[in-house]
Design a protein around this motif. Structure first.
Motif, PDB file in Angstrom:
ATOM      1  N   MET A  45      -6.516  -6.366  -3.390  1.00 51.74           N
ATOM      2  CA  MET A  45      -6.543  -5.190  -2.529  1.00 51.74           C
ATOM      3  C   MET A  45      -5.650  -4.090  -3.097  1.00 51.74           C
ATOM      4  N   THR A  46      -6.140  -2.864  -3.066  1.00 51.71           N
ATOM      5  CA  THR A  46      -5.329  -1.749  -3.530  1.00 51.71           C
ATOM      6  C   THR A  46      -4.213  -1.462  -2.530  1.00 51.71           C
ATOM      7  N   ASP A  47      -3.136  -0.873  -3.023  1.00 46.45           N
ATOM      8  CA  ASP A  47      -2.043  -0.471  -2.134  1.00 46.45           C
ATOM      9  C   ASP A  47      -2.559   0.495  -1.072  1.00 46.45           C
ATOM     10  N   GLU A  48      -3.385   1.421  -1.484  1.00 47.82           N
ATOM     11  CA  GLU A  48      -3.912   2.420  -0.558  1.00 47.82           C
ATOM     12  C   GLU A  48      -4.681   1.760   0.579  1.00 47.82           C
ATOM     13  N   MET A  49      -5.514   0.788   0.257  1.00 41.56           N
ATOM     14  CA  MET A  49      -6.286   0.096   1.276  1.00 41.56           C
ATOM     15  C   MET A  49      -5.361  -0.669   2.214  1.00 41.56           C
ATOM     16  N   PHE A  50      -4.401  -1.401   1.653  1.00 41.49           N
ATOM     17  CA  PHE A  50      -3.505  -2.209   2.485  1.00 41.49           C
ATOM     18  C   PHE A  50      -2.721  -1.353   3.468  1.00 41.49           C
ATOM     19  N   TYR A  51      -2.029  -0.346   2.955  1.00 40.50           N
ATOM     20  CA  TYR A  51      -1.192   0.475   3.837  1.00 40.50           C
ATOM     21  C   TYR A  51      -2.037   1.231   4.855  1.00 40.50           C
ATOM     22  N   GLY A  52      -3.244   1.615   4.446  1.00 37.14           N
ATOM     23  CA  GLY A  52      -4.127   2.289   5.384  1.00 37.14           C
ATOM     24  C   GLY A  52      -4.535   1.394   6.541  1.00 37.14           C
ATOM     25  N   ILE A  53      -4.819   0.121   6.258  1.00 41.06           N
ATOM     26  CA  ILE A  53      -5.195  -0.825   7.310  1.00 41.06           C
ATOM     27  C   ILE A  53      -4.037  -1.035   8.281  1.00 41.06           C
ATOM     28  N   ILE A  54      -2.841  -1.234   7.756  1.00 46.47           N
ATOM     29  CA  ILE A  54      -1.676  -1.456   8.622  1.00 46.47           C
ATOM     30  C   ILE A  54      -1.387  -0.219   9.458  1.00 46.47           C
ATOM     31  N   ASP A  55      -1.519   0.964   8.872  1.00 42.16           N
ATOM     32  CA  ASP A  55      -1.320   2.199   9.635  1.00 42.16           C
ATOM     33  C   ASP A  55      -2.335   2.316  10.769  1.00 42.16           C
ATOM     34  N   GLN A  56      -3.567   1.931  10.500  1.00 44.07           N
ATOM     35  CA  GLN A  56      -4.589   1.983  11.549  1.00 44.07           C
ATOM     36  C   GLN A  56      -4.295   0.991  12.665  1.00 44.07           C
ATOM     37  N   LEU A  57      -3.820  -0.205  12.312  1.00 43.80           N
ATOM     38  CA  LEU A  57      -3.443  -1.181  13.340  1.00 43.80           C
ATOM     39  C   LEU A  57      -2.318  -0.631  14.204  1.00 43.80           C
ATOM     40  N   ALA A  58      -1.354   0.031  13.569  1.00 46.94           N
ATOM     41  CA  ALA A  58      -0.243   0.614  14.322  1.00 46.94           C
ATOM     42  C   ALA A  58      -0.738   1.709  15.258  1.00 46.94           C
ATOM     43  N   ASP A  59      -1.618   2.568  14.778  1.00 49.52           N
ATOM     44  CA  ASP A  59      -2.164   3.645  15.618  1.00 49.52           C
ATOM     45  C   ASP A  59      -2.984   3.085  16.770  1.00 49.52           C
ATOM     46  N   TRP A  60      -3.581   1.926  16.554  1.00 51.27           N
ATOM     47  CA  TRP A  60      -4.398   1.256  17.573  1.00 51.27           C
ATOM     48  C   TRP A  60      -3.525   0.556  18.614  1.00 51.27           C
ATOM     49  N   GLY A  61      -2.231   0.448  18.342  1.00 53.09           N
ATOM     50  CA  GLY A  61      -1.327  -0.255  19.256  1.00 53.09           C
ATOM     51  C   GLY A  61      -1.490  -1.757  19.200  1.00 53.09           C
ATOM     52  N   PHE A  62      -1.834  -2.278  18.036  1.00 55.18           N
ATOM     53  CA  PHE A  62      -2.084  -3.713  17.888  1.00 55.18           C
ATOM     54  C   PHE A  62      -0.798  -4.514  18.087  1.00 55.18           C
ATOM     55  N   LYS A  63      -0.871  -5.548  18.955  1.00 53.12           N
ATOM     56  CA  LYS A  63       0.277  -6.415  19.229  1.00 53.12           C
ATOM     57  C   LYS A  63      -0.095  -7.894  19.110  1.00 53.12           C
ATOM     58  N   GLY A  64      -1.201  -8.172  18.466  1.00 54.67           N
ATOM     59  CA  GLY A  64      -1.647  -9.550  18.335  1.00 54.67           C
ATOM     60  C   GLY A  64      -1.026 -10.249  17.142  1.00 54.67           C
ATOM     61  N   HIS A  65      -1.742 -11.236  16.635  1.00 55.44           N
ATOM     62  CA  HIS A  65      -1.274 -12.021  15.507  1.00 55.44           C
ATOM     63  C   HIS A  65      -1.803 -11.429  14.200  1.00 55.44           C
ATOM     64  N   LEU A  66      -0.938 -11.395  13.206  1.00 53.72           N
ATOM     65  CA  LEU A  66      -1.309 -10.854  11.906  1.00 53.72           C
ATOM     66  C   LEU A  66      -0.882 -11.827  10.817  1.00 53.72           C
ATOM     67  N   THR A  67      -1.793 -12.073   9.865  1.00 52.37           N
ATOM     68  CA  THR A  67      -1.445 -12.886   8.709  1.00 52.37           C
ATOM     69  C   THR A  67      -2.083 -12.293   7.462  1.00 52.37           C
TER      70      THR A  67
END
Length: 327
Positions: free
Chosen positions: A88-110
């Motif tokens: 996975m590219t750095d851009e893709m990874f950080y973008g996914i995590i940023d989207q989860l944060a904007d979504w207010g995700f509080k579930g399980h992440l691995t």
């Protein structure tokens, strides 16, 4: 903090897996399908009653599709791997995590799928970013432990809630490095805060499930599986190239439910392809070609999360915020 060793059904369970592999696998799956049927149906009914799809309970994010173990039940093992190497590219990874944060995700992440996370040299840096952006999520790492040492454990624990070390072997003994880690943590518990470290004793030649026909040591059954499956309702499974696959049983990355190179995470989860899959699977696995012969059973962590939601309790990740974690 706690560190413990778990071995399902102890010596009896181990010997059953070694001496009667198909009987052991069949009995376990039959029991689990029956025991979990009510909760599965209740959660699917809950999910389908919502106007928009509830957030996933677990996000599985695979940053590199390689493993260094030789487990006989897994198509992603070192000896059975057939996938082209993807990272996975750095851009893709950080973008996914940023989207989860904007979504207010509080579930399980691995940051794990069908791979060994420590093969990715960015893994500590990635977990640090996840913790900063998703402070209320339950972040866990699952590793085979082959590359693990005490320094790596110390490096990762500030950013995770749980470390699962799967000690794959054929003699029911801890690997030397895992034994060293166990002894060190046991005698220096104050260094590891509130992180739970779970060492699972796993039989490396076990016959488990057919994983939708991809398991090297368990042939795909011709039997149609009519039980439903929670995975399309609970899990978001992201390949290193940004595509969202059906689940962890897609060892060959052959399914595409969405592509995060083309759409947002939230839109993908609420997209047409997911809707079609969930509608079909609600009535049983026989209604979806990839799933109809798959005997994979939902893991305990997933069922714990489902039962928390059904009983109107905060999931374990949310409960962790009651503790002072200094992260």
């Amino acid at each position: 903090m706690s560190i413990r060793i778990h071995n399902f059904m102890g010596r009896f369970g181990w010997e059953m897996q070694k001496r009667f592999p198909m009987l052991s696998s069949g009995a376990y799956l039959k029991l689990q399908f029956k025991a979990r049927a009510k909760s599965q149906k209740a959660y699917i009914d809950f999910f389908n009653s919502k106007e928009t799809a509830p957030q996933p309970l677990i996000v599985n994010l695979e940053t590199i599709n390689r493993c260094n173990s030789t487990c006989e039940f897994c198509a992603a093992s070192r000896d059975n791997e057939k996938r082209p190497l993807k990272k996975m590219t750095d851009e893709m990874f950080y973008g996914i995590i940023d989207q989860l944060a904007d979504w207010g995700f509080k579930g399980h992440l691995t940051l794990y799928g069908n791979n060994e996370p420590w093969i990715d040299t960015r893994i500590v840096e990635f977990h640090k970013y996840c913790r900063e952006k998703l402070p209320d999520s339950f972040i866990f790492m699952s590793t085979n432990g082959l590359l693990l040492d005490i320094d790596k454990v110390k490096a990762i624990v500030p950013y995770i809630d749980q470390l699962i070390i799967n000690n794959y072997c054929d003699d029911m003994k801890l690997h030397d490095n895992v034994k060293e880690i166990y002894d060190y943590v046991k005698s220096h518990e104050e260094e590891f805060g509130n992180v739970e470290i779970l060492i699972q004793m796993r039989y490396i030649k076990a016959v488990l499930t057919n994983r939708a026909g991809s398991a090297p040591n368990k042939a795909a059954t011709s039997k149609v599986i009519t039980e439903t499956c929670l995975m399309p309702f609970t899990d978001m499974f992201i390949f290193p190239d940004g595509r969202m696959g059906i689940c962890c049983c897609d060892n060959y990355e052959s399914t595409t439910l969405a592509d995060l190179n083309k759409e947002t995470l939230k839109d993908a989860w609420n997209g047409t392809r997911y809707e079609q899959l969930r509608k079909a699977i609600s009535g049983g696995r026989q209604n979806w070609p990839f799933c109809k012969n798959c005997d994979f059973i939902d893991a305990g962590l997933r069922m714990d999360a489902v039962n928390d939601v059904l009983n109107d309790r905060p999931m374990r990740g949310a409960r962790q915020t009651m503790f002072s974690k200094n992260k």
